[in-house]
Design an enzyme around this catalytic site. Structure first.
Site, PDB file in Angstrom:
ATOM      1  N   GLY A   1      -1.447  -5.162   9.126  1.00  0.00           N
ATOM      2  CA  GLY A   1      -2.444  -4.910   8.350  1.00  0.00           C
ATOM      3  C   GLY A   1      -2.652  -5.897   6.965  1.00  0.00           C
ATOM      4  O   GLY A   1      -3.370  -6.998   6.916  1.00  0.00           O
TER       5      GLY A   1
ATOM      6  N   ASP B   1       0.759  -1.106  -0.145  1.00  0.00           N
ATOM      7  CA  ASP B   1      -0.630  -0.228  -0.097  1.00  0.00           C
ATOM      8  C   ASP B   1       0.721   1.591  -0.188  1.00  0.00           C
ATOM      9  O   ASP B   1       2.044   0.869  -0.217  1.00  0.00           O
ATOM     10  CB  ASP B   1      -1.171  -0.143   0.859  1.00  0.00           C
ATOM     11  CG  ASP B   1      -0.619  -0.272   2.667  1.00  0.00           C
ATOM     12  OD1 ASP B   1       0.658   0.647   2.427  1.00  0.00           O
ATOM     13  OD2 ASP B   1      -1.077   0.304   3.841  1.00  0.00           O
ATOM     14  N   HIS B   2      -0.114   2.149   0.635  1.00  0.00           N
ATOM     15  CA  HIS B   2       1.210   4.010   0.156  1.00  0.00           C
ATOM     16  C   HIS B   2       2.208   3.661   1.626  1.00  0.00           C
ATOM     17  O   HIS B   2       3.564   4.281   1.213  1.00  0.00           O
ATOM     18  CB  HIS B   2       0.229   4.982  -0.016  1.00  0.00           C
ATOM     19  CG  HIS B   2      -0.950   4.559   1.212  1.00  0.00           C
ATOM     20  ND1 HIS B   2      -2.027   3.696   1.644  1.00  0.00           N
ATOM     21  CD2 HIS B   2      -1.080   5.371   2.799  1.00  0.00           C
ATOM     22  CE1 HIS B   2      -2.809   3.812   2.072  1.00  0.00           C
ATOM     23  NE2 HIS B   2      -1.855   4.748   3.088  1.00  0.00           N
TER      24      HIS B   2
ATOM     25  N   CYS C   1       3.642  -3.031   4.308  1.00  0.00           N
ATOM     26  CA  CYS C   1       2.007  -1.423   4.123  1.00  0.00           C
ATOM     27  C   CYS C   1       2.982  -0.446   5.322  1.00  0.00           C
ATOM     28  O   CYS C   1       3.996  -0.901   5.373  1.00  0.00           O
ATOM     29  CB  CYS C   1       0.780  -1.914   4.928  1.00  0.00           C
ATOM     30  SG  CYS C   1       1.013  -2.819   6.309  1.00  0.00           S
ATOM     31  N   GLY C   2       2.195   0.169   6.102  1.00  0.00           N
ATOM     32  CA  GLY C   2       3.517   1.104   7.018  1.00  0.00           C
ATOM     33  C   GLY C   2       4.329   0.015   8.107  1.00  0.00           C
ATOM     34  O   GLY C   2       5.079   0.437   8.681  1.00  0.00           O
ATOM     35  N   THR C   3       2.914  -0.779   8.792  1.00  0.00           N
ATOM     36  CA  THR C   3       3.776  -1.072   9.944  1.00  0.00           C
ATOM     37  C   THR C   3       4.035  -2.704   8.947  1.00  0.00           C
ATOM     38  O   THR C   3       4.306  -3.300  10.140  1.00  0.00           O
ATOM     39  CB  THR C   3       2.655  -1.559  10.944  1.00  0.00           C
ATOM     40  OG1 THR C   3       1.412  -2.388  10.316  1.00  0.00           O
ATOM     41  CG2 THR C   3       2.318  -0.467  11.671  1.00  0.00           C
ATOM     42  N   GLY C   4       3.353  -3.190   8.212  1.00  0.00           N
ATOM     43  CA  GLY C   4       3.498  -5.375   8.120  1.00  0.00           C
ATOM     44  C   GLY C   4       2.239  -5.653   8.306  1.00  0.00           C
ATOM     45  O   GLY C   4       2.114  -6.394   7.867  1.00  0.00           O
TER      46      GLY C   4
ATOM     47  N   ARG D   1       9.178 -32.660  11.832  1.00  0.00           N
ATOM     48  CA  ARG D   1       8.328 -32.294  12.936  1.00  0.00           C
ATOM     49  C   ARG D   1       7.010 -30.757  12.537  1.00  0.00           C
ATOM     50  O   ARG D   1       6.254 -31.153  13.458  1.00  0.00           O
ATOM     51  CB  ARG D   1       8.977 -31.829  14.124  1.00  0.00           C
ATOM     52  CG  ARG D   1       9.872 -31.100  14.642  1.00  0.00           C
ATOM     53  CD  ARG D   1      10.243 -31.136  16.076  1.00  0.00           C
ATOM     54  NE  ARG D   1      11.676 -29.994  15.956  1.00  0.00           N
ATOM     55  CZ  ARG D   1      12.383 -29.628  15.587  1.00  0.00           C
ATOM     56  NH1 ARG D   1      13.082 -30.327  15.016  1.00  0.00           N
ATOM     57  NH2 ARG D   1      13.361 -28.309  16.718  1.00  0.00           N
ATOM     58  N   HIS D   2       8.600 -29.962  11.426  1.00  0.00           N
ATOM     59  CA  HIS D   2       7.402 -29.192  11.666  1.00  0.00           C
ATOM     60  C   HIS D   2       6.066 -28.455  10.488  1.00  0.00           C
ATOM     61  O   HIS D   2       5.384 -28.003  10.168  1.00  0.00           O
ATOM     62  CB  HIS D   2       8.614 -28.352  11.182  1.00  0.00           C
ATOM     63  CG  HIS D   2       9.657 -27.564  12.265  1.00  0.00           C
ATOM     64  ND1 HIS D   2       9.400 -27.050  13.529  1.00  0.00           N
ATOM     65  CD2 HIS D   2      10.970 -27.973  12.194  1.00  0.00           C
ATOM     66  CE1 HIS D   2      10.481 -27.025  14.170  1.00  0.00           C
ATOM     67  NE2 HIS D   2      11.334 -27.345  13.345  1.00  0.00           N
TER      68      HIS D   2
ATOM     69  N   ARG E   1       7.166   1.673   7.839  1.00  0.00           N
ATOM     70  CA  ARG E   1       7.488   2.805   8.625  1.00  0.00           C
ATOM     71  C   ARG E   1       8.217   2.305  10.175  1.00  0.00           C
ATOM     72  O   ARG E   1       8.268   2.445  10.908  1.00  0.00           O
ATOM     73  CB  ARG E   1       6.650   3.112   9.026  1.00  0.00           C
ATOM     74  CG  ARG E   1       5.591   4.094   8.140  1.00  0.00           C
ATOM     75  CD  ARG E   1       3.840   4.825   8.134  1.00  0.00           C
ATOM     76  NE  ARG E   1       3.913   5.182   6.851  1.00  0.00           N
ATOM     77  CZ  ARG E   1       1.908   5.328   7.160  1.00  0.00           C
ATOM     78  NH1 ARG E   1       1.546   5.026   7.722  1.00  0.00           N
ATOM     79  NH2 ARG E   1       1.572   5.721   5.689  1.00  0.00           N
TER      80      ARG E   1
ATOM     81  N   HIS F   1      10.748 -23.200  10.226  1.00  0.00           N
ATOM     82  CA  HIS F   1       9.341 -24.027  11.168  1.00  0.00           C
ATOM     83  C   HIS F   1       8.727 -24.047  10.495  1.00  0.00           C
ATOM     84  O   HIS F   1       7.666 -24.557  10.802  1.00  0.00           O
ATOM     85  CB  HIS F   1       9.846 -23.798  12.099  1.00  0.00           C
ATOM     86  CG  HIS F   1      11.138 -24.273  12.671  1.00  0.00           C
ATOM     87  ND1 HIS F   1      10.827 -23.777  14.366  1.00  0.00           N
ATOM     88  CD2 HIS F   1      12.173 -24.539  12.339  1.00  0.00           C
ATOM     89  CE1 HIS F   1      12.850 -24.567  14.916  1.00  0.00           C
ATOM     90  NE2 HIS F   1      13.171 -24.709  13.453  1.00  0.00           N
ATOM     91  N   ASN F   2       8.140 -23.045   9.508  1.00  0.00           N
ATOM     92  CA  ASN F   2       6.561 -22.086   9.976  1.00  0.00           C
ATOM     93  C   ASN F   2       6.273 -22.456   8.233  1.00  0.00           C
ATOM     94  O   ASN F   2       5.085 -22.580   8.077  1.00  0.00           O
ATOM     95  CB  ASN F   2       6.274 -20.779   9.851  1.00  0.00           C
ATOM     96  CG  ASN F   2       6.796 -20.254  11.011  1.00  0.00           C
ATOM     97  OD1 ASN F   2       6.935 -19.114  11.657  1.00  0.00           O
ATOM     98  ND2 ASN F   2       6.414 -21.189  12.383  1.00  0.00           N
TER      99      ASN F   2
HETATM  100  C1  RB5 Z   1      -1.964   3.351   6.164  1.00  0.00           C
HETATM  101  O1  RB5 Z   1      -2.366   4.438   6.701  1.00  0.00           O
HETATM  102  C2  RB5 Z   1      -1.720   2.252   7.719  1.00  0.00           C
HETATM  103  O2  RB5 Z   1      -2.349   2.189   7.941  1.00  0.00           O
HETATM  104  C3  RB5 Z   1      -1.234   0.768   6.583  1.00  0.00           C
HETATM  105  O3  RB5 Z   1      -0.172   1.235   6.039  1.00  0.00           O
HETATM  106  C4  RB5 Z   1      -0.634  -0.326   7.425  1.00  0.00           C
HETATM  107  O4  RB5 Z   1       0.767   0.339   8.566  1.00  0.00           O
HETATM  108  C5  RB5 Z   1      -1.683  -1.109   8.346  1.00  0.00           C
HETATM  109  O5  RB5 Z   1      -1.398  -1.968   9.111  1.00  0.00           O
END
Ligand code: RB5
Length: 146
Positions: A69, A7-8, A64-67, A131-132, A108, A97-98
């Protein structure tokens, strides 16, 4: 060939990863966003996850911003094991393992240097099996009960 999507919030990181993959000669298909314009992460996650689940790509990278979502959304697709990582140990062990088939990262959260190291270890590490595999089968059993 691997799949990429962002995403952005993850667009710039995805572009850095593309440059890294270009330098290494690793082919990819970019599902976007292609311009950095705002797009809801579940839209990209679903497209990429469906393509991986269908066997069109063995692995994918999502940003994404945090990875978080985008990994949550990808993991809604049956057969997807998407790991959101920001450290080397996790990116290594989620393959070992996964048998993770998608790596998610936050634009971010991690810088491009670390992200490219995580991409490399994710792409280069084989699933250990043994086992995995039983535990992966139990994950599949949960999916089948839904
Ligand atoms: C977008 O602003 C932000 O919410 C998205 O990139 C992500 O961090 C969601 O988990």
């Amino acid at each position: 060939m691997i799949a990429l999507g962002a995403d952005h919030g993850g667009y710039e990181l995805k572009e850095s990863i593309k440059k890294h993959l270009d330098e290494k000669g690793i082919a990819y298909h970019d599902f976007g966003t292609l311009t950095g314009e705002a797009i809801d992460y579940p839209v990209i996650a679903e497209q990429v996850a469906n393509a991986v689940a269908a066997g069109e790509y063995e692995k994918a990278i999502l940003c994404c911003g945090t990875g978080i979502g985008i990994s949550m959304a990808a993991n809604k697709v049956k057969g997807i094991r998407c790991a959101c990582c920001s450290d080397y140990f996790s990116a290594y062990y989620t393959r070992l393992h996964n048998d993770a088939n998608i790596l998610a990262m936050g634009g971010r959260v991690v810088g491009p240097g670390l992200a490219c190291m995580l991409v490399d270890v994710f792409l280069e590490t084989e699933f250990e099996g043994g086992r995995h595999q039983r535990r992966i089968d139990l994950i599949k059993a949960i999916e089948d009960k839904q």
